[in-house]
Scaffold this active site. Structure first.
Site, mmCIF file in Angstrom:
data_model
loop_
_atom_site.group_PDB
_atom_site.id
_atom_site.type_symbol
_atom_site.label_atom_id
_atom_site.label_comp_id
_atom_site.label_asym_id
_atom_site.label_seq_id
_atom_site.Cartn_x
_atom_site.Cartn_y
_atom_site.Cartn_z
ATOM 1 N N ASP A 1 -4.043 -17.627 1.644
ATOM 2 C CA ASP A 1 -5.219 -18.220 1.006
ATOM 3 C C ASP A 1 -5.863 -19.252 1.924
ATOM 4 O O ASP A 1 -7.087 -19.324 2.050
ATOM 5 C CB ASP A 1 -4.890 -18.795 -0.387
ATOM 6 C CG ASP A 1 -3.631 -19.623 -0.419
ATOM 7 O OD1 ASP A 1 -2.772 -19.491 0.486
ATOM 8 O OD2 ASP A 1 -3.470 -20.434 -1.354
ATOM 9 N N LYS B 1 2.654 -15.597 2.710
ATOM 10 C CA LYS B 1 2.627 -16.409 1.491
ATOM 11 C C LYS B 1 4.084 -16.744 1.175
ATOM 12 O O LYS B 1 4.621 -16.397 0.118
ATOM 13 C CB LYS B 1 1.943 -15.612 0.364
ATOM 14 C CG LYS B 1 1.648 -16.412 -0.883
ATOM 15 C CD LYS B 1 0.534 -17.441 -0.762
ATOM 16 C CE LYS B 1 0.381 -18.214 -2.059
ATOM 17 N NZ LYS B 1 -0.664 -19.272 -1.970
ATOM 18 N N ASP C 1 -5.456 -6.381 5.990
ATOM 19 C CA ASP C 1 -6.652 -5.664 5.537
ATOM 20 C C ASP C 1 -7.730 -6.672 5.133
ATOM 21 O O ASP C 1 -8.885 -6.606 5.583
ATOM 22 C CB ASP C 1 -6.270 -4.769 4.348
ATOM 23 C CG ASP C 1 -7.401 -3.854 3.908
ATOM 24 O OD1 ASP C 1 -8.397 -3.738 4.640
ATOM 25 O OD2 ASP C 1 -7.275 -3.255 2.818
ATOM 26 N N ASP D 1 -10.990 -7.709 7.606
ATOM 27 C CA ASP D 1 -12.339 -7.382 7.143
ATOM 28 C C ASP D 1 -13.175 -8.652 7.003
ATOM 29 O O ASP D 1 -14.355 -8.669 7.350
ATOM 30 C CB ASP D 1 -12.288 -6.599 5.823
ATOM 31 C CG ASP D 1 -11.937 -5.132 6.075
ATOM 32 O OD1 ASP D 1 -12.004 -4.700 7.240
ATOM 33 O OD2 ASP D 1 -11.595 -4.427 5.120
ATOM 34 N N TYR E 1 0.828 -1.204 0.000
ATOM 35 C CA TYR E 1 0.000 0.000 0.000
ATOM 36 C C TYR E 1 0.869 1.264 0.000
ATOM 37 O O TYR E 1 0.428 2.318 -0.438
ATOM 38 C CB TYR E 1 -0.944 0.037 1.206
ATOM 39 C CG TYR E 1 -2.097 -0.953 1.143
ATOM 40 C CD1 TYR E 1 -2.272 -1.789 0.047
ATOM 41 C CD2 TYR E 1 -3.018 -1.057 2.182
ATOM 42 C CE1 TYR E 1 -3.314 -2.693 -0.011
ATOM 43 C CE2 TYR E 1 -4.072 -1.964 2.127
ATOM 44 C CZ TYR E 1 -4.215 -2.778 1.028
ATOM 45 O OH TYR E 1 -5.255 -3.681 0.985
HETATM 46 MG MG LIG Z 1 -10.236 -2.798 4.744
HETATM 47 MG MG LIG Z 2 -4.487 -21.058 -3.117
#
Ligand SMILES: [Mg+2]
Ligand SMILES: [Mg+2]
Lengths: 354, 354
Positions: B221, B189, B245, B249, B142
């Site tokens: 994931d 990841k 984030d 959420d 970000y």
């Molecule tokens: Mg958010």
């Molecule tokens: Mg995957």
């Protein structure tokens, strides 16, 4: 139609579930007068054992020369649990996707009424869910430049996208929406990321050529919420590689069983179809694995070649099997049906329901 | 304890819910003999209206000079729906986080027994869930370099992390785990991203100083799946900015109401506490907004200053309000309780339960 299909059954339960998909395709061929020819090739741990390479040249050649690849599963504890292993089965899959230019991953997610009690979501949330995710598969941060400074204290990954990478998958997604509920949702983070703003710009532009499709946008953090709150709102979701990885895995659990989920990976000239589940080595050879995901991947293969009626016949047979509880023990612990028997039922249903 | 608290109530329902948090803190001050002093300052759309700047210098000065910031909400349709607006309320929040060096966002997620019927998840999945997410807030993709070529056809975003950025939040997360169920899960990841491998290396190293904490790892994931399948498995989740984030959420909807969720943003010298909900302009001034998230953000403020017993008193009062259905109409459509009345009940319960 004549179709030459490469069969890369792979490791663990791969061969036994893929066998049921072939059985199903043969039934379709009989009923609808198609000529499906299957060509076996080794991949994954099985290929390492035989040749030292998880994707031998010969296998790649078979894939390049056939019309489509039916893929099983790869991975074996012999390699996965050995941190010193230099060659890993998964490398075969990555190289295959790259060599075949498979830039789009398609992941349908559907709530089957008979399985709603297995879903972690309440019935009113999941009822009627039928969506499909188009995930870009060969670009973005997973493939961007990676850096680590000499001291090992600063690392970076680059997320990069070019307009043509977005255009080609966007066309596929819009076309898919046209054949479905005519809604396309682009998942991005355009309020923060430059790549997302490019996605939004390119997809919006392409959308002008698909005036019959409603295009909307969702930030990825909001999408992660909406997938749980109201998965019914989605038809086709289009997104970049990493967001697609996260959202499609999240989506994969809402239906109640990953034993039913198939995926397709497609490019300009090639395509590959597989169950989303892994090689499940503990079940290997026991004839207990759920073959439905592999069978549904065969249905996706048929759809890819526009054999919609044939694909629908497979879906009907699968729904009948679920309804009559002709399923493996992962879906019904008291079931007496084996992998083979479930495959037999589905193939017979196709052969006899005409 | 003497605490000087900056109050940035902001826009929409911000002022009315923050007023209930102040009322609650005053009750705590009375009962436990603390001296809380509040200093108001403008922020967001209200600040733009007054000064043209969503974060005026004077407001920033108040925040820098006080011990903590109690924040309401910002955002007003007047600016949000005007694409030509050059100054936006949200810029005030981003600048504030940056100026105060708030590098960690803390987001507790809890399933309240009385609200389980509102959760999209089935009761057996969500029952007993009590986790907290430590999200890095000032680094990663970000904030990394953004590029767009001149033709507007190739875009990129850089995700970068340095070891010190990971170390400082990791220590906070390990300490939080120590005061909770002693488990820390790093979400990354690492099978694909260089930055994730750095996170894993640095966090593993720091973990050696916290031998009483069980450290485990989850790919993002998979984390997105586990948050739905079994949120009970988590205690403290530590992760980088964008993964945090998405996951926080996603997590925010599993409890059934975002009207109950608070967050803290902390740095070396400063800290800020706020409800996660927005300014909800449609409800402004109607005395109908749910004040509980703001009140719970006051509890997080107390915890931050190690006033654990006091924070617990707020939690107990909130749970009593939920139990007795002293709640606003978002939680009980037939309720007669206003924002003010819910705040009164909670403050009174604290004052009188000793
Ligand atoms: Mg958010
Ligand atoms: Mg995957």
């Amino acid at each position: 139609m004549d179709l030459n299909i490469a069969v890369l059954a792979g490791d663990g339960i791969g061969p036994e579930v893929t066998q049921q998909a072939i059985k199903t395709l043969n039934a379709i061929g009989e009923v609808y007068n198609h000529n499906f020819t299957f060509k076996d090739a080794v991949v994954g741990a099985a290929a390492i054992d035989q040749t030292g390479d998880p994707l031998p040249e010969k296998t790649l050649k078979v894939c390049l020369e056939t019309d489509a690849v039916l893929f099983g599963a790869i991975g074996d504890p012999k390699y996965d649990n050995d941190p010193s292993a230099k060659v890993r089965p998964e490398q075969g899959l990555l190289k295959l996707r790259k060599s075949l230019g498979l830039f789009t991953n398609i992941r349908p997610i559907k709530a089957y009424p008979t399985l709603i009690d297995k879903s972690p979501l309440k019935e009113d949330r999941i009822n009627g869910t039928d969506l499909t995710i188009y995930r870009e598969l060969t670009g973005g941060i997973y493939f961007g430049e990676k850096k680590l400074n000499e001291e090992g204290t600063v690392a970076s990954d680059l997320c990069e996208y070019s307009d043509f990478e977005i255009e080609r998958i966007a066309h596929l997604a819009f076309k898919a929406a046209r054949a479905r509920k005519k809604k396309l949702t682009l998942v991005d983070k355009a309020n923060v990321l430059e790549t997302s703003r490019l996605w939004r710009k390119v997809v919006t532009k392409i959308g002008e050529s698909y005036p019959d499709i409603t295009l909307d946008f969702l930030f990825v953090d909001n999408a992660a919420m909406q997938m749980i709150l109201n998965p019914n709102q989605f038809d086709v979701i289009l997104t970049e590689n990493m967001f697609g990885d996260i959202i499609s895995d999240e989506g994969s659990v809402i239906g109640g069983s990953i034993g039913l989920l198939a995926s397709a990976s497609v490019g300009e000239d090639h395509s590959m179809f597989e169950p989303i589940h892994g090689s499940f080595p503990q079940a290997k050879g026991k004839d207990i694995a759920n073959p439905i995901a592999s069978i549904l991947s065969a249905a996706m293969l048929l759809e890819h070649f526009k054999l919609y009626e044939e694909a629908k016949a497979i879906h009907n047979a699968v729904e009948k099997a679920l309804e009559l509880k002709v399923v493996t023990t992962d879906l019904d612990p008291s079931s007496k049906y084996t992998t083979t028997k479930v495959g037999d039922f589905i193939a017979d249903y196709i052969a006899n329901s005409e």
